[in-house]
Design a protein around this motif. Structure first.
Motif, short mmCIF file in Angstrom:
data_model
loop_
_atom_site.label_atom_id
_atom_site.label_comp_id
_atom_site.label_asym_id
_atom_site.label_seq_id
_atom_site.Cartn_x
_atom_site.Cartn_y
_atom_site.Cartn_z
N HIS A 1 14.28 12.00 -10.09
CA HIS A 1 13.54 12.99 -9.31
C HIS A 1 12.14 13.22 -9.88
CE1 HIS A 1 17.72 14.63 -8.02
NE2 HIS A 1 17.26 13.74 -7.16
N LEU A 2 12.04 13.31 -11.20
CA LEU A 2 10.73 13.50 -11.83
C LEU A 2 9.84 12.29 -11.60
CD1 LEU A 2 11.85 15.14 -15.21
CD2 LEU A 2 10.57 16.26 -13.38
N ASP A 3 10.43 11.11 -11.71
CA ASP A 3 9.66 9.87 -11.48
C ASP A 3 9.17 9.81 -10.03
OD1 ASP A 3 8.73 7.18 -12.31
OD2 ASP A 3 10.20 6.50 -10.84
N GLU A 4 10.02 10.20 -9.10
CA GLU A 4 9.64 10.17 -7.69
C GLU A 4 8.50 11.14 -7.40
OE1 GLU A 4 13.97 8.83 -5.82
OE2 GLU A 4 13.42 10.96 -5.90
N LEU A 5 8.56 12.32 -7.99
CA LEU A 5 7.49 13.30 -7.80
C LEU A 5 6.19 12.82 -8.43
CD1 LEU A 5 9.53 16.56 -8.48
CD2 LEU A 5 8.36 16.00 -6.33
N GLU A 6 6.29 12.15 -9.57
CA GLU A 6 5.10 11.63 -10.24
C GLU A 6 4.49 10.48 -9.45
OE1 GLU A 6 3.65 10.12 -14.67
OE2 GLU A 6 5.79 10.45 -14.27
N GLN A 7 5.33 9.60 -8.91
CA GLN A 7 4.83 8.48 -8.12
C GLN A 7 4.07 8.97 -6.89
OE1 GLN A 7 4.68 5.35 -8.76
NE2 GLN A 7 5.98 5.23 -10.56
N CYS A 8 4.51 10.09 -6.33
CA CYS A 8 3.83 10.65 -5.14
C CYS A 8 2.66 11.55 -5.53
CB CYS A 8 4.84 11.44 -4.30
SG CYS A 8 6.02 10.40 -3.42
N GLU A 9 2.37 11.65 -6.83
CA GLU A 9 1.25 12.43 -7.36
C GLU A 9 1.36 13.93 -7.08
OE1 GLU A 9 -2.56 9.75 -7.86
OE2 GLU A 9 -2.08 9.88 -5.73
N PHE A 10 2.60 14.41 -7.02
CA PHE A 10 2.79 15.86 -6.93
C PHE A 10 2.77 16.49 -8.31
CE2 PHE A 10 4.75 14.59 -2.86
CZ PHE A 10 4.07 15.45 -2.02
N ILE A 11 3.19 15.74 -9.30
CA ILE A 11 3.19 16.24 -10.67
C ILE A 11 2.55 15.20 -11.58
CG2 ILE A 11 5.33 17.53 -10.23
CD1 ILE A 11 6.81 15.47 -11.97
N VAL B 1 0.86 -1.18 0.00
CA VAL B 1 0.00 0.00 0.00
C VAL B 1 0.91 1.24 0.00
CG1 VAL B 1 -1.85 1.24 1.19
CG2 VAL B 1 -1.74 -1.26 1.33
N TYR B 2 0.69 2.12 -0.97
CA TYR B 2 1.54 3.31 -1.02
C TYR B 2 0.75 4.52 -1.50
CZ TYR B 2 2.00 2.61 -6.13
OH TYR B 2 1.77 2.46 -7.47
N GLY B 3 1.32 5.68 -1.34
CA GLY B 3 0.67 6.94 -1.68
C GLY B 3 1.35 8.06 -0.93
N LYS C 1 -1.22 -4.73 -5.25
CA LYS C 1 -0.63 -3.39 -5.11
C LYS C 1 -1.77 -2.38 -5.03
CE LYS C 1 1.16 -1.55 -8.77
NZ LYS C 1 2.03 -1.21 -9.92
N ILE C 2 -1.79 -1.59 -3.96
CA ILE C 2 -2.83 -0.59 -3.76
C ILE C 2 -2.19 0.79 -3.67
CG2 ILE C 2 -4.64 0.25 -2.21
CD1 ILE C 2 -5.09 -2.63 -1.32
N LYS C 3 -2.54 1.64 -4.62
CA LYS C 3 -2.06 3.03 -4.57
C LYS C 3 -3.20 3.90 -4.07
CE LYS C 3 0.26 6.64 -7.22
NZ LYS C 3 0.86 7.01 -8.52
N LEU C 4 -3.00 4.51 -2.92
CA LEU C 4 -4.05 5.30 -2.29
C LEU C 4 -3.92 6.76 -2.72
CD1 LEU C 4 -6.30 4.40 -0.37
CD2 LEU C 4 -4.99 5.38 1.51
N SER C 5 -4.97 7.27 -3.32
CA SER C 5 -4.98 8.64 -3.81
C SER C 5 -5.79 9.53 -2.87
CB SER C 5 -5.58 8.70 -5.22
OG SER C 5 -4.76 8.01 -6.15
N PRO C 6 -5.67 10.85 -3.00
CA PRO C 6 -6.47 11.75 -2.17
C PRO C 6 -7.97 11.54 -2.39
CG PRO C 6 -4.66 12.94 -3.19
CD PRO C 6 -4.68 11.58 -3.82
N CYS D 1 3.78 -0.94 3.84
CA CYS D 1 3.18 0.37 3.58
C CYS D 1 4.26 1.44 3.66
CB CYS D 1 2.09 0.61 4.62
SG CYS D 1 1.12 2.10 4.38
N GLY D 2 4.12 2.49 2.85
CA GLY D 2 5.10 3.57 2.91
C GLY D 2 4.64 4.80 2.17
N SER D 3 5.06 5.97 2.68
CA SER D 3 4.72 7.24 2.03
C SER D 3 5.70 7.60 0.93
CB SER D 3 4.69 8.37 3.07
OG SER D 3 3.71 8.14 4.05
N ALA D 4 6.93 7.14 1.04
CA ALA D 4 7.92 7.41 0.01
C ALA D 4 7.62 6.49 -1.17
CB ALA D 4 9.33 7.19 0.54
N ALA D 5 6.66 6.91 -1.99
CA ALA D 5 6.16 6.06 -3.06
C ALA D 5 7.27 5.62 -4.00
CB ALA D 5 5.07 6.79 -3.84
#
Length: 466
Positions: free
Chosen positions: A286-296, A27-29, A169-174, A144-148
């Motif tokens: 860095h871009l991939d990490e930001l996208e995985q966390c749904e910032f971009i 579970v991530y997000g 695999k569960i990706k939790l969105s807002p 589970c982890g926040s660092a997607a």
């Protein structure tokens, strides 16, 4: 279960719970989105073993924490800290063998924090699953982890012993707007749709932020309390948020600060030029990490083979618009900003992003949910179009967003702009059968000579709550 929304996630977890095999669930997000709450509520806090990693904890502190939890369950484990993660998981096996439950649930929360440098935590976890847990029929392992980005790299894309080992695999969105309203009502906050929408445009559908709202205060008073008062509850949230998600987060912050400057986003080349760096793998990461966390998000604009990167996280956008500029002496800054040009401009731009975040709701309202689409913004030297929905049936929806306090009235000048935009799109999209003009408004559309036979459909704020 005390849960708002999360219907598809609950369905998935029910399948796991009812399975006759051992299951490995990830579970991530993004941080604060409610991952831990989901797992705790679904399993009723009934775990055979549950540990949460220590933020910035050392190798010894993480192992000591692991031992402390095991000792609290079974004192025969002893107080001696395991020598390494291999020993720790061997002790966990012994602990689980004593459990009488038919399904033994292991919940490892914030695993990116547990995996300190050179700790071999992931290798030990691999061995635990592959050599023991997966061979049984009664284990549910939830990580589970926040660092997607860490979760995707070390679990999903693992090239070692965990390769293809996940069973779910569960990706939790807002939350969506509808779920946000439901959550607020459950907390005694019964705001109208406009207030909920503006709350969303500032905070996003992040449960933790929403939980901080005071039901005795107005939305404006709450925003001042959270961001602009001397004891603002979220005064340090920006730095804490990015530092907790990314190692060496300075580069991630630089990237989002650049993306915040242009509403439609930047190409990779533009980002490189703005950063003053050379192209390479670190930027990709860095871009991939930001996208995985749904910032971009990234998308391909019409006629462009290169990706465009756009900042989409509502809180981050709000931060750069109003907080990053520095502290203010006005503790009622937001209340005093209402209905100013700055506030109205922010509402208009944020409403566009709100619509993109609720594209499924827009497609449903247009009756095209089952049609494959490609969606993007379009801007060139001639026109700016808020949203273009290209459909597989060759129809194109040209969507314009208008956030106003009363029904929007199309003027002669704006009608000419709409015609020009449709003309440009028709020229750019050669195989389009029809260009349909759609308005998405906060308060509806006033019918006049310029709207009749020009606007095919007008969606209102309520449609985004569906």
């Amino acid at each position: 279960m005390d849960l708002i929304g999360r219907k598809s996630e609950i369905t998935q977890l029910k399948c796991i719970k009812e399975s006759k095999e051992s299951e490995f669930v990830m579970v991530y997000g993004r941080r604060r989105v409610g991952k831990t709450h989901l797992i705790r509520e679904f399993f009723g806090n009934k775990f055979d073993f549950h540990i949460t990693g220590i933020a910035c904890g050392s190798y010894h502190e993480q192992l000591s924490n692991f031992r402390s939890v095991m000792y609290s369950i079974d004192e025969s484990i002893g107080e001696k800290v395991p020598a390494n993660w291999w020993n720790a998981f061997e002790q966990l096996k012994m602990l689980l063998l004593k459990s009488r439950r038919t399904r033994k649930v292991i919940f490892l929360d914030e695993v990116p924090w547990i995996d300190t440098p050179r700790s071999e935590f992931v290798k030990a976890l691999e061995h635990f699953w592959n050599s023991w847990a997966s061979a049984r029929k009664d284990i549910i392992l939830v990580v589970c982890g926040s660092a997607a980005s860490w979760m995707v790299k070390h679990i999903v894309r693992n090239r070692g012993g965990l390769h293809n080992r996940l069973t779910m695999k569960i990706k939790l969105s807002p939350f969506t707007l509808s779920e946000t309203r439901e959550y607020l009502r459950k907390r005694g906050i019964r705001w109208n749709e406009r207030a909920v929408a503006e709350c969303y445009m500032a905070l996003g559908g992040i449960p933790y932020y929403l939980r901080l709202l005071d039901r005795t205060k107005s939305l404006a008073q709450n925003i001042d309390m959270l961001f602009f008062n001397q004891a603002a509850l979220l005064g340090d949230e920006f730095n804490n948020l990015y530092a907790s998600l990314f190692r060496n987060s300075e580069e991630h912050v630089r990237i989002v600060s650049i993306l915040a400057q242009k509403r439609s986003g930047h190409t990779r080349k533009e980002i490189i030029e703005a950063l003053g760096v050379t192209d390479g793998g670190s930027l990709t990461r860095h871009l991939d990490e930001l996208e995985q966390c749904e910032f971009i998000r990234r998308y391909k604009a019409l006629g462009n083979t290169r990706y465009v990167y756009q900042l989409t996280d509502f809180y981050t956008l709000f931060y750069f618009n109003f907080i990053a500029k520095g502290p203010t002496l006005d503790e009622n800054q937001w209340e005093n900003m209402l209905n100013t040009s700055t506030y109205n401009t922010w509402c208009g731009l944020s409403f566009e992003r709100l619509c993109f975040a609720h594209l499924p709701q827009i497609k449903k309202a247009l009756g095209i949910s089952g049609i494959a689409t490609k969606t993007y913004s379009y801007r060139d030297t001639q026109v700016q179009i808020d949203m273009v929905i290209e459909r597989a049936d060759k129809f194109v929806s040209m969507c314009e967003m208008k956030y106003t306090s009363k029904p929007y009235s199309i003027s002669k000048a704006y009608a000419e702009q709409l015609d020009k935009k449709a003309e440009v799109l028709s020229d750019k999209i050669k195989n389009a059968r029809v260009i349909q003009t759609i308005l998405v408004t906060s308060s509806g559309l006033k019918n006049n000579d310029y709207s009749i036979n020009r606007v095919v459909n007008c969606l209102i704020l309520s449609d985004l709550f569906d």
